[in-house]
Design an enzyme around this catalytic site. Sequence first.
Site, short mmCIF file in Angstrom:
data_model
loop_
_atom_site.label_atom_id
_atom_site.label_comp_id
_atom_site.label_asym_id
_atom_site.label_seq_id
_atom_site.Cartn_x
_atom_site.Cartn_y
_atom_site.Cartn_z
N ARG A 189 0.85 -1.19 0.00
CA ARG A 189 0.00 0.00 0.00
C ARG A 189 0.88 1.23 0.00
NH1 ARG A 189 -2.71 3.44 3.80
NH2 ARG A 189 -4.85 3.95 3.16
N SER A 258 -12.53 -3.79 1.40
CA SER A 258 -12.72 -3.12 2.68
C SER A 258 -14.22 -2.97 2.95
CB SER A 258 -12.08 -1.73 2.68
OG SER A 258 -10.68 -1.83 2.53
N LYS A 287 -6.10 5.66 8.48
CA LYS A 287 -7.35 6.06 7.82
C LYS A 287 -7.90 7.31 8.50
CE LYS A 287 -8.07 2.68 4.79
NZ LYS A 287 -8.31 2.91 3.35
#
Length: 368
Positions: A189, A258, A287
């Site tokens: 990521r 997700s 996040k």
Amino acid sequence: MDIPFSASGPQLAEPAVLRLLDANLDRAREGLRVIEDWCRFGLGRDDLVARSKDMRQRLGRRHQDIYKQARHSATDPAAGLAHPAQQQRLGSAAVLGANAARVQEALRVLEEFGRSSDPELAAEASALRYLAYDLEVAVLQATAGLGHRRQQLASCRLYLITSPCQTLEALETTVAAALEAGVRLVQYRAKQADDSQRFAEATALRRLCARHGALFLVNDRVDLALAVDADGVHLGQGDLPPAIARRLLGPERLIGRSTHCIEQLRQAVTDGCDYVGVGPVHATPTKPGRAPVGFAYLSEAAAESPLPFFAIGGIEAATLAPVLAAGARGVAVVRAIMEAADPAAASRELLAALPPLHSAPLPSPPLP
């Protein structure tokens, strides 16, 4: 007495020989079409499609009109005959094996009967027969491997998601330490990097994971996953729809999603995803702005999800117990390993705290 063919192709021959060559050209081409379509629709393997199509087209160029004009199905005593073994081909591998044998046997007939009458056809059949042996092995191996990623996924308890590092060497060192400690599922990521950096980092991590027998996925980017031959991709709620990703990735690779509520989990199941992330359980800087879902949704997922799921969001060894108590089967972490002073020790601690999984066979996604 046989009448020989000219060097440029068949001119005159016994009708029986012409019909025999026509029948076996048809047989070989039909068998190759069965294999080609499975490679296209069942495996999503463009390379195997190209190989089978090339063989089929090479035979097509040798299938001259004089053979077709000799065809007369009404007087063929074997026309329409079936064998009980045909009814026993219950799986894809059995169908592929039977059609591969059909191609190989037909090519041998073409080689033997064409040798003295159509040498060019005989030579082509001989060359293609050896290619057919190799093609059969490649297709059967690819078919047998359709479920291996899902079987391995079902055994994973700890999911490492990378975060940016100062250098590629630092990223590799951290991930390598986790892999050596026993992590077998890694997601790359990198939200802020340019494509050149992403490709270099993903390529390096893909090699590392392959060396350790670990699954390697790419966050968001289907194109990057394909470019580095990743095992799959993880999609957020705002990313490419899973159906489009599946069409691009084919049936072999994994798709994760997700989810932040039970409705999204149900949709992921409908969409043919292979696993889901459940969270964030706690607020996390990974996040920013995303409200934590707490343990209520985690418990719902544990009670309902037919897919492997990984609790995510602010999870580390110190916060693991209540996550497991809520029903988590596995956890995904970022900072707990990527920012640990000793990534290997952090990985071992988490793995030791996670209970073993008793995995059940997982359904295959729908074919594209």
